[in-house]
Write an enzyme that holds these catalytic residues in place. Structure first.
Site, PDB file in Angstrom:
ATOM      1  CB  CYS A   1      -0.861   0.018   1.248  1.00 14.93           C
ATOM      2  SG  CYS A   1      -2.451  -0.728   1.060  1.00 14.93           S
ATOM      3  CB  VAL A   2       3.963   2.553  -0.478  1.00 18.91           C
ATOM      4  CG1 VAL A   2       4.010   2.495   1.022  1.00 18.91           C
ATOM      5  CG2 VAL A   2       4.661   1.386  -1.099  1.00 18.91           C
TER       6      VAL A   2
END
Ligand code: SF4
Ligand code: SF4
Ligand code: SF4
Lengths: 446, 237, 106
Positions: free
Chosen positions: C105-106
């Site tokens: 999730c980046v």
């Protein structure tokens, strides 16, 4: 430990037959009625940011995307389509190329934000259908590489960024020392595995690996509020790629780790750091996936902060956040969960210039990075193209900061801001509360 | 009245209706054979309120952005479906309560409603033929069902005066179409009304339980504790 | 393949704006990436300290370092890292150091 149930794609496998078997085997009643009930009215089209940004491309509409699985359902499960397929536009998948095409639709052109679900007069849950289809493909290993890698890491290490236990513990110690230095108070602690606490705090691995500031902010506020809390040594990842990949087993396993950590430590409450899909997974879907009856309250840290404010356990000075702040509702929280007014209540108390964006709350547009899209590089160009809608919405607020209670949205919004060159910064609720926090006099409570 | 008309108004209708009922029963059994999942979380809202709100959605055009932004389409929807109700009512009134249509005002009212529905149907057909999104997704069933409805309205408009002395054919056409409909409907999209309560029920149940709908009526999570959260049945504590 | 063109040079990047072939990284690419992607006109010694550490760590372990390791090795605080690279350690510093996009999730 993990059970390692992640499937890899087998080009020699009988994938189409397996796909159809899985489809038939996994249908539930809500899915079945969502598949049968669509009347092709097209009313959902303009609720989707993909279609809004590409109004000349009907394949960007929710109904067309859902129809790609619906037609397989009609061809093999429903009645009329089995006998007269062309009459109802039923159709099957024939080879792996078809499966791949389906993958590009359900992973690549939908963030599973469920905005269309709320705009369908028939109550068809297109967001649910998309996740269901993703799950079938994941079972065959027909998934974007990023989703595959992250799911693998989460299966193998219990957290989606493959953070080792040592790194986890050392980062927490580091943050503890930072807060100690900031407050000049050696009593500040970030407890690990302490039993019988009021709060079991669970976080997003991104906080360990790349941005641990929210951990320090939470530790500081919890300390000032006199909170009894702990992080677990295992079961600390509240995010869940099972939500994105549609893999209920991964979803069950990750969520169960959290629930069992709370049982093991006899925590009275599970608190989830700011994360949209983590909140939805851990607070809502995870209990269903895991077949685990909820036993302790499970809440977002924003609700915890609100409680601290309500009870006067922390005091804040909104003038420290004087510049314009707008709030971005995370779809997973607002549309698939409950929290809409709570974050606003907190923001109004810690900021002096809070403004709504339009539309807002349950009608807000997705940050465009949802549904795991941030981890799928191949779909990024389309994602940024359709982010036009979000960019316009953000720009119209004229706010300097856009606040969101979702780690995923931070990155999604940052991409939008950068791509469309908006003069804005993304912040989280914890950051704003932490900035507004008025520290008690030394020797007071602490 | 000719035998043909008598037959088609009575026996044929009843047989077709029985067929429709039978298929629907099988269809409902089919739907219920799919499992629905048990809710295991504490509620933040109310399932009942969610279900009620979800079912009432149809009468709340302001509740959805899609209908709020296009009231004209919503108006067509209402007129169209009122016409359906009127035409179906007529299929029962003509054979079983013909005196009703001896009142001229009633006939005019039915003609007005059914006639408006006819126009709405034509507008919907045009939209389906012109709008690229609808063209891409529409199947033969979508077109045929709509065209049949338009014909049905036309026949109904001519049939409600129930003036067999002038001409029988409007009635024969109307009842012929009705019988055909009753047999065709369970296999077509027209059966969406059968699924509507289901989709709405499940969506309302889930979102109501979570407090996502009805919007704005759920009290905020209280400062003190999650006391208001109800526990699932059978929870030991 | 998308690319960025800067100072007459053409750098191939992937969809996420990360270097297409991380093995082709040079200090010159770092400077250009920093300019194009992070809006940094000049890389100071402090920037280089972070970038070089990340680069070495990646070459050794084939993995992006945790931000704690960056701070430990360079002596910077977290805030300083964010001041140096506005997009943060992952999308800022790692990108300039020519790493592929980190997973998750980046
Ligand atoms: S879930 Fe969101 S992104 Fe997907 S089709 Fe619906 S509105 Fe579009
Ligand atoms: S709004 Fe609902 S019924 Fe209409 S096309 Fe979309 S999904 Fe189908
Ligand atoms: S990243 Fe945020 S806005 Fe985007 S889908 Fe998730 S929760 Fe929604």
């Amino acid at each position: 430990m993990a059970g390692g149930r992640l499937q890899t794609y087998d080009p020699a496998g009988d994938n189409v037959r397996r796909f159809l078997e899985l489809l038939a085997g996994r249908l539930t009643r809500p899915l079945t009625v969502s598949l049968t009930a669509c009347v092709h009215c097209g009313l959902c089209a303009e609720s989707c940011h993909y279609f809004l940004a590409r109004p000349d491309d009907p394949t960007m509409t929710p109904v067309w995307k859902a129809d790609q699985i619906r037609k397989v359902f009609k061809r093999h499960i429903d009645w009329t389509g089995r006998i007269l397929p062309w009459w109802v536009k039923a159709g099957s998948v024939h080879d792996d190329e078809d499966l791949n095409r389906l993958k590009n639709i359900v992973f690549g052109s939908c963030s599973a934000c469920r905005r269309c679900t709320y705009n369908c007069p028939m109550g068809v849950d297109t967001g649910l259908l998309v996740r269901f289809t993703r799950g079938l493909l994941t079972e065959l290993g027909v998934v974007p590489e990023g989703v595959f890698n992250v799911s693998r890491d989460q299966w193998e290490t219990g957290n989606q960024m493959a953070v080792s236990e040592q790194d986890y513990l050392e980062t927490l110690e580091w943050m503890r020392d930072e807060v100690r230095a900031e407050l000049g108070d050696d009593k500040v602690d970030i407890p690990i595995d302490r039993p019988d606490c009021d709060i079991l705090y669970t976080i997003n691995p991104r906080e360990i690996k790349f941005d641990p500031r929210p951990i320090a902010q939470a530790a500081k506020i919890f300390h000032v509020a006199g909170e009894s809390w702990t992080l677990p040594r295992w079961g600390w990842d509240q995010t869940n790629f099972g939500l994105f990949s549609g893999d209920d087993r991964l979803g069950a396993w990750v969520a169960r780790n959290v629930y069992e950590a709370a049982e093991r430590l006899r925590a009275k409450r599970i608190v989830i750091s700011e994360c949209g899909h983590g909140y939805r997974s851990t607070r809502w879907e995870g209990y269903t996936w895991a077949g685990f009856d909820q036993r302790v309250p499970t809440e977002s840290v924003v609700v915890t902060l609100k409680r601290h404010l309500d009870q006067g356990r922390i005091s804040v000075d909104p003038s420290r956040n004087a510049e314009g702040v707008t709030f971005h509702d995370s779809c997973n929280i607002a549309r698939s969960g409950d929290l809409v007014e709570e974050p606003r209540d907190v923001l109004r108390r810690v900021c002096s210039d809070f403004r709504e964006m339009t539309p807002n709350r349950r009608e807000n547009y997705c940050c465009t990075g949802g549904g795991g899209l941030l981890s799928m590089a191949e779909y990024r160009p389309l994602r940024l193209e359709v982010a036009k809608i979000k960019a316009e919405q953000l720009r119209a607020t004229g706010a300097k900061y856009v606040c969101t209670m979702c780690h995923n949205c931070i990155d999604g919004l940052n991409d939008v801001i950068k791509h469309y060159k908006l003069p804005m910064k993304v912040v989280q609720v914890l950051e704003l509360v932490s900035k507004a926090l008025v520290l008690p006099e030394k020797g007071g409570r602490g | 009245m000719s035998d043909m008309l008598r037959l088609i108004e009575n026996e044929v209708q009843l047989a077709a209706l029985a067929f429709l009922g039978l298929v629907y029963i099988v269809r409902l059994i089919w739907i219920f054979r799919f499992a629905s999942r048990k809710e295991r979380t504490f509620a933040a809202g109310s399932q009942g309120a969610g279900i009620r709100r979800s079912l009432a959605n149809i009468a709340m055009p302001w509740a959805m952005e899609s209908t709020r932004k296009d009231p004209w389409l919503y108006a067509q929807f209402v007129v169209f479906h009122l016409g359906v109700a009127a035409a179906i009512a007529a299929t029962f009134i003509i054979p079983y309560a013909p005196h009703v249509f001896e009142i001229r005002a009633v006939v005019l009212l039915f003609q007005a409603v059914i006639g408006a529905a006819f126009l709405a149907g034509v507008l919907r057909l045009v939209r389906r033929l012109v709008n690229p999104v609808l063209r891409l997704i529409s199947s033969a069933d979508d077109y045929v069902s709509l065209v049949l409805m338009i014909l049905f309205f036309a026949a109904g408009f001519l049939a409600v005066p129930n003036d067999i002395d002038r001409a029988e054919w409007p009635l024969i056409a109307f009842f012929g179409l009705t019988a055909f409909f009753l047999v065709y409907v369970p296999f077509s999209k027209i059966s969406h009304y059968l699924y509507y309560p289901f989709t709405r029920f499940y969506l309302g149940r889930t979102l109501g339980h979570r407090g996502a709908i009805p919007q704005g009526t759920r009290p905020m999570s209280p400062g003190k504790d999650n006391e208001r959260t109800s526990r699932p049945k059978g929870d030991p504590r | 393949m998308p690319f960025i063109e800067i100072e007459g040079r053409r750098i191939e990047i992937n969809e996420e704006g990360f270097l297409a072939r991380p093995e082709e990284w040079t200090e010159e690419t770092a400077r250009l990436l920093a300019k194009a992607e992070e809006g940094l006109d000049d890389l100071t010694e402090s920037h280089w300290a972070v970038v070089k550490f990340i680069r070495d760590y990646y070459l050794e372990k084939n993995l992006a370092p945790m931000v704690r390791k960056m701070c430990q090795a360079t002596g910077f605080t977290l805030t300083q890292i964010y001041d140096l690279f506005p997009s943060g350690p992952a999308k800022g510093a790692c990108k300039v150091a020519g790493l592929p996009k980190p997973d998750g999730c980046v």
